[in-house]
Design a protein around this motif. Structure first.
Motif, PDB file in Angstrom:
ATOM      1  N   THR A   1       0.833  -1.194   0.000  1.00 20.96           N
ATOM      2  CA  THR A   1       0.000   0.000   0.000  1.00 20.96           C
ATOM      3  C   THR A   1       0.871   1.249   0.000  1.00 20.96           C
ATOM      4  N   GLU A   2       0.588   2.136  -0.940  1.00 20.49           N
ATOM      5  CA  GLU A   2       1.356   3.373  -1.017  1.00 20.49           C
ATOM      6  C   GLU A   2       0.983   4.293   0.142  1.00 20.49           C
ATOM      7  N   GLN A   3       1.966   4.845   0.812  1.00 23.22           N
ATOM      8  CA  GLN A   3       1.704   5.728   1.935  1.00 23.22           C
ATOM      9  C   GLN A   3       1.222   7.088   1.437  1.00 23.22           C
ATOM     10  N   ALA A   4       0.363   7.720   2.241  1.00 22.06           N
ATOM     11  CA  ALA A   4      -0.136   9.044   1.890  1.00 22.06           C
ATOM     12  C   ALA A   4       1.009  10.048   1.874  1.00 22.06           C
ATOM     13  N   HIS A   5       0.932  10.985   0.953  1.00 18.92           N
ATOM     14  CA  HIS A   5       1.952  12.024   0.870  1.00 18.92           C
ATOM     15  C   HIS A   5       1.848  12.920   2.107  1.00 18.92           C
ATOM     16  N   PRO A   6       2.970  13.205   2.787  1.00 22.02           N
ATOM     17  CA  PRO A   6       2.920  14.011   4.024  1.00 22.02           C
ATOM     18  C   PRO A   6       2.770  15.498   3.710  1.00 22.02           C
ATOM     19  N   TYR A   7       1.637  15.874   3.109  1.00 24.43           N
ATOM     20  CA  TYR A   7       1.424  17.256   2.687  1.00 24.43           C
ATOM     21  C   TYR A   7       0.851  18.103   3.814  1.00 24.43           C
ATOM     22  N   THR A   8       1.411  19.274   4.004  1.00 22.55           N
ATOM     23  CA  THR A   8       0.806  20.329   4.815  1.00 22.55           C
ATOM     24  C   THR A   8       0.988  21.633   4.053  1.00 22.55           C
ATOM     25  N   PRO A   9       0.018  22.547   4.117  1.00 21.01           N
ATOM     26  CA  PRO A   9       0.167  23.811   3.401  1.00 21.01           C
ATOM     27  C   PRO A   9       1.399  24.573   3.884  1.00 21.01           C
ATOM     28  N   ARG A  10       2.097  25.192   2.961  1.00 28.69           N
ATOM     29  CA  ARG A  10       3.285  25.957   3.331  1.00 28.69           C
ATOM     30  C   ARG A  10       2.915  27.195   4.127  1.00 28.69           C
ATOM     31  N   TYR A  11       1.802  27.801   3.777  1.00 26.40           N
ATOM     32  CA  TYR A  11       1.382  29.046   4.423  1.00 26.40           C
ATOM     33  C   TYR A  11       0.015  28.883   5.076  1.00 26.40           C
ATOM     34  N   ALA A  12      -0.282  29.754   6.028  1.00 27.31           N
ATOM     35  CA  ALA A  12      -1.584  29.778   6.699  1.00 27.31           C
ATOM     36  C   ALA A  12      -2.103  31.218   6.709  1.00 27.31           C
ATOM     37  N   HIS A  13      -3.077  31.478   7.584  1.00 23.40           N
ATOM     38  CA  HIS A  13      -3.766  32.767   7.539  1.00 23.40           C
ATOM     39  C   HIS A  13      -2.841  33.955   7.761  1.00 23.40           C
ATOM     40  N   GLU A  14      -1.779  33.769   8.547  1.00 24.11           N
ATOM     41  CA  GLU A  14      -0.890  34.898   8.825  1.00 24.11           C
ATOM     42  C   GLU A  14      -0.116  35.341   7.577  1.00 24.11           C
TER      43      GLU A  14
END
Length: 209
Positions: free
Chosen positions: A2-15
């Motif tokens: 099973t391929e693991q999920a890509h560890p994605y998080t947005p680079r930027y947020a509301h600030e």
């Protein structure tokens, strides 16, 4: 394997958004705003001032009503203002749907709208996804459910007269439903997303009944 999920998080947020100002252009059943803002670019610099018109809507709920014992899908048909220029017809086959009022949960809306629009009592409610239909132009977030129902005797015309609703209910086999999707007759995002989920889960849902 099973391929693991890509560890994605947005680079930027509301600030990483600044100088935001929302200008109301029109206020009615829905609102139209012009939004002014700057944002961080991926090179780390600040963008120029951006102007975008945004359709401001309440969050919504969609419910695919499925009878696993009869292998049927309950659809609602009604005229849609956004489809008045559709080459086939402005009347669309869709899942039950409604807007979330203040103080309501998405699950409460799902059960309420299923009764109002289709005359269906949901036996089991399964939450599928929450998504933005068009995040570049609209604030609306949709929570999509599958509602397991008994479709025996379901049909007729439903809806609230106070909201000018005139809704025809159709009970179609899964095979008929999928054929309409492949023919392009069923062409709305809620149906496409929910029915593709149902393709994957249909056998397990039927085995539970």
């Amino acid at each position: 394997m099973t391929e693991q999920a890509h560890p994605y998080t947005p680079r930027y947020a509301h600030e990483s958004v600044e100088e935001r100002f929302d200008e109301t252009l029109q206020s009615g059943f829905f609102s139209l705003e012009r939004r002014h803002y700057r944002h961080r670019r991926f090179d780390g610099q600040w963008s120029e001032r951006v102007l975008r018109e945004v359709h401001v809507r309440h969050d919504a709920v969609g419910v695919l009503l499925y009878d696993p014992q009869r292998d049927c899908v309950v659809h609602v048909e009604q005229i849609r203002a956004g489809a008045l220029d559709d080459p086939l017809s402005p009347w669309k086959l869709e899942p039950v749907a409604g807007l979330v009022d203040a103080g309501e949960t998405s699950a409460e809306v799902a059960r309420r709208e299923s009764m109002e629009e289709a005359g269906c009592t949901i036996d089991e409610l399964i939450e599928l996804y929450t998504y933005y239909p068009s995040p570049g132009a609209c604030t609306e977030r949709v929570t999509l459910f599958c509602g397991l129902v008994d479709s025996h005797g379901v049909g007729g015309v439903h809806g609230l007269e106070s909201e000018n609703e005139d809704i025809q209910v159709h009970v179609l086999s899964f095979a008929q439903t999928w054929a309409l999707l492949e023919q392009g007759v069923i062409d709305n995002a809620m149906s496409l997303i929910a029915l593709n989920w149902l393709v994957r889960e249909r056998a397990s849902l039927r085995a539970r009944r």
